[in-house]
Design an enzyme around this catalytic site. Structure first.
Site, PDB file in Angstrom:
ATOM      1  CB  SER A 135      -0.588  -0.274   1.056  1.00 38.55           C
ATOM      2  OG  SER A 135      -1.737   0.950   1.441  1.00 38.55           O
ATOM      3  CE  LYS A 161      -4.763   0.517  -0.217  1.00 35.95           C
ATOM      4  NZ  LYS A 161      -5.186  -0.669   1.284  1.00 35.95           N
ATOM      5  CE  LYS A 163      -3.792   3.646   2.161  1.00 40.57           C
ATOM      6  NZ  LYS A 163      -5.147   4.068   2.987  1.00 40.57           N
ATOM      7  CG  ASP A 188      -7.783   2.671   0.588  1.00 42.29           C
ATOM      8  OD1 ASP A 188      -8.853   2.833   0.876  1.00 42.29           O
ATOM      9  OD2 ASP A 188      -7.340   2.115   1.648  1.00 42.29           O
ATOM     10  CD  GLU A 213      -8.480  -0.964   0.414  1.00 48.54           C
ATOM     11  OE1 GLU A 213      -7.877  -0.489  -0.560  1.00 48.54           O
ATOM     12  OE2 GLU A 213      -8.630  -1.022   1.751  1.00 48.54           O
ATOM     13  CG  ASP A 238     -10.836  -0.714   4.709  1.00 53.36           C
ATOM     14  OD1 ASP A 238     -10.918  -0.868   6.156  1.00 53.36           O
ATOM     15  OD2 ASP A 238      -9.546  -0.124   4.456  1.00 53.36           O
ATOM     16  CE  LYS A 262      -7.394  -2.004   6.613  1.00 50.29           C
ATOM     17  NZ  LYS A 262      -7.443  -0.725   6.260  1.00 50.29           N
ATOM     18  N   GLY A 290      -4.172  -4.086   5.735  1.00 50.81           N
ATOM     19  CA  GLY A 290      -3.781  -4.557   6.972  1.00 50.81           C
ATOM     20  C   GLY A 290      -3.530  -2.517   7.577  1.00 50.81           C
TER      21      GLY A 290
HETATM   22  O1  OSB Z   1      -7.181   2.009   4.288  1.00 52.32           O
HETATM   23  O2  OSB Z   1      -6.376  -0.093   4.160  1.00 52.32           O
HETATM   24  C1  OSB Z   1      -6.728   1.277   5.217  1.00 52.32           C
HETATM   25  C2  OSB Z   1      -3.619   2.277   7.066  1.00 52.32           C
HETATM   26  C3  OSB Z   1      -3.666   2.382   7.549  1.00 52.32           C
HETATM   27  C4  OSB Z   1      -5.291   2.775   7.826  1.00 52.32           C
HETATM   28  C5  OSB Z   1      -6.161   2.366   6.963  1.00 52.32           C
HETATM   29  C6  OSB Z   1      -5.197   1.872   5.551  1.00 52.32           C
HETATM   30  C7  OSB Z   1      -4.183   1.233   5.616  1.00 52.32           C
HETATM   31  C8  OSB Z   1      -3.063   1.097   4.581  1.00 52.32           C
HETATM   32  C9  OSB Z   1      -2.322   0.248   4.727  1.00 52.32           C
HETATM   33  O3  OSB Z   1      -3.333   0.906   3.639  1.00 52.32           O
HETATM   34  C10 OSB Z   1      -1.757  -1.708   4.625  1.00 52.32           C
HETATM   35  C11 OSB Z   1      -1.085  -2.261   5.236  1.00 52.32           C
HETATM   36  O4  OSB Z   1      -0.613  -2.592   6.221  1.00 52.32           O
HETATM   37  O5  OSB Z   1      -0.065  -1.983   4.685  1.00 52.32           O
HETATM   38 MG    MG Z   2      -8.516   0.689   2.936  1.00 51.12          MG
END
Ligand code: OSB
Ligand code: MG
Length: 369
Positions: A135, A161, A163, A188, A213, A238, A262, A290
């Site tokens: 990510s 992924k 952001k 995401d 996402e 999510d 999650k 994650g």
């Molecule tokens: O939206 O998936 C998410 C990390 C903290 C809070 C929300 C998210 C995330 C990540 C990190 O995308 C994913 C990872 O742990 O590698």
């Molecule tokens: Mg997410």
């Protein structure tokens, strides 16, 4: 199993690289580690609540309060037969999924040890390796993002992924797609958009994304269903999914075609398995999300992702993507095929490094029967 004692450890670790999402930039990551003692065994679970109520209303502070005042008293001195028994004892608690999940995780770890099984085997997982991706946070500029992606690709990650947020979306995603035409790519938004932004997502529809996402509101199913109806690309939820019931409601109204599971967000491994099973029945692929976990939470994520319907790569990157010195060992290392190996050791497969735990610890509480 009689529960003798539970200790809570509030720890904080510096991230290897700052992580920016549509709700802010993080340099350090806190968590609560739950240490559960029963019949001479010790199990560990990780609470993934954040420093503030940005991703979810839960924070380190609310989780500490709920675990110590409401969850631990339900367990101390009690004889627990199964995870279902523990889940039932938490039945009166509304919300606070991350708090509940962390205590349940410590119990699963103990149960696996008591039965002489790895956590993955105990939950019915079948894989020796799980497919993973990375990510990638929002960067100050596009060249910095491209070089970040390039460096993760050279580490061996086969799925990326990105952001996104308003102003950091179509152009950025298109630039990554043009540079790497065959990359497994997804985005995401962490709820940064509204239905009025539908044209932005339509513009991404021809970029061959695996999924989009959580584009819209963190509690919504209705607008996501309207957006999904306008797109070819699957929407993945999510933030909106907090329980197996939420998963069913989302699927019933066609709010998404994929679910990110999650353990913390859905209230534990038992609920995560139920969502997995429901999605398998309905032909909906799932993947493991994650929360920048330490190796304690990562071990649970890897075990979860061994279930058969986890068919998309998880946000379960190698340990060195997150922390230089994790509080638990051994580290997870990326294999050549963009997978992590599933620990075969009894229990979760990682053990606490006591000196690192103490160095990273901000607060500590011991509760006994
Ligand atoms: O939206 O998936 C998410 C990390 C903290 C809070 C929300 C998210 C995330 C990540 C990190 O995308 C994913 C990872 O742990 O590698
Ligand atoms: Mg997410």
């Amino acid at each position: 199993m009689k529960i003798d004692a539970i200790a809570l450890h509030h720890v904080e670790l510096p991230l290897v690289t700052p992580f920016e999402t549509s709700f802010g930039r993080e340099y350090n990551r806190p968590c609560i580690l739950v240490e559960l003692h029963a019949e001479g065994l010790v199990g560990w679970g990780e609470c993934v609540a954040g420093s503030g109520p940005w991703y979810s209303y839960e924070t380190i502070g609310t989780a500490w309060h709920v675990i110590s005042e409401f969850l631990v008293p339900q367990l101390l001195g009690q004889n627990l037969d199964s995870p279902a028994d523990l889940v039932a004892r938490f039945g009166r608690v509304r919300g606070h999924a991350m708090a509940r999940a962390s205590v349940e995780a410590a119990f699963w770890d103990i149960l696996a040890q008591a039965q002489g099984l790895s956590l993955a085997t105990l939950i019915g997982g079948e894989k020796q390796r799980v497919a993973v991706g990375v990510s990638v946070g929002i960067e100050p500029t596009l060249p910095e993002l491209l070089s970040r992606v390039e460096s993760y690709l050279s580490d061996g990650y086969g799925r990326v992924k990105l952001k996104i947020k308003p102003g950091w979306d179509v152009q950025v995603v298109r630039a990554v797609r043009e540079r790497w035409p065959d990359l497994l790519l997804q985005v995401d938004a962490n709820s940064a958009y509204t239905l009025e932004h539908a044209p932005i997502f339509k513009a991404m529809d021809d970029l061959n994304l695996l999924l989009i996402e959580q584009p819209l509101h963190h509690e919504d199913f209705v607008d996501h269903a309207k957006l999904q109806a306008q797109l070819q690309t699957p929407i993945c939820l999510d933030e909106s999914i907090h329980s197996p019931e939420h998963a069913r409601w989302a699927l019933d109204v066609h709010a998404c075609k994929v679910i990110n599971i999650k353990v913390g967000r859905v209230g534990g491994l038992t609920a995560a398995k139920q969502i997995h099973d429901l999605c398998a029945e309905r032909g909906i692929p799932v993947w493991c999300g994650g929360m920048l976990e330490t190796n304690v939470g990562r071990a649970a994520n890897v075990a979860l992702a061994t279930l058969p319907n986890f068919t998309l790569p998880g946000d379960i990157s190698a340990s060195d993507r997150y922390y230089r010195e994790d509080v638990a060992a051994p580290d997870f290392v990326l294999n050549d095929d963009s997978t992590l190996s599933v620990p075969s050791a009894v229990g979760s497969g990682v053990s606490i490094n006591q000196s690192r735990l103490q160095a990273a610890r901000l607060r500590h509480l011991e509760l006994r029967a």
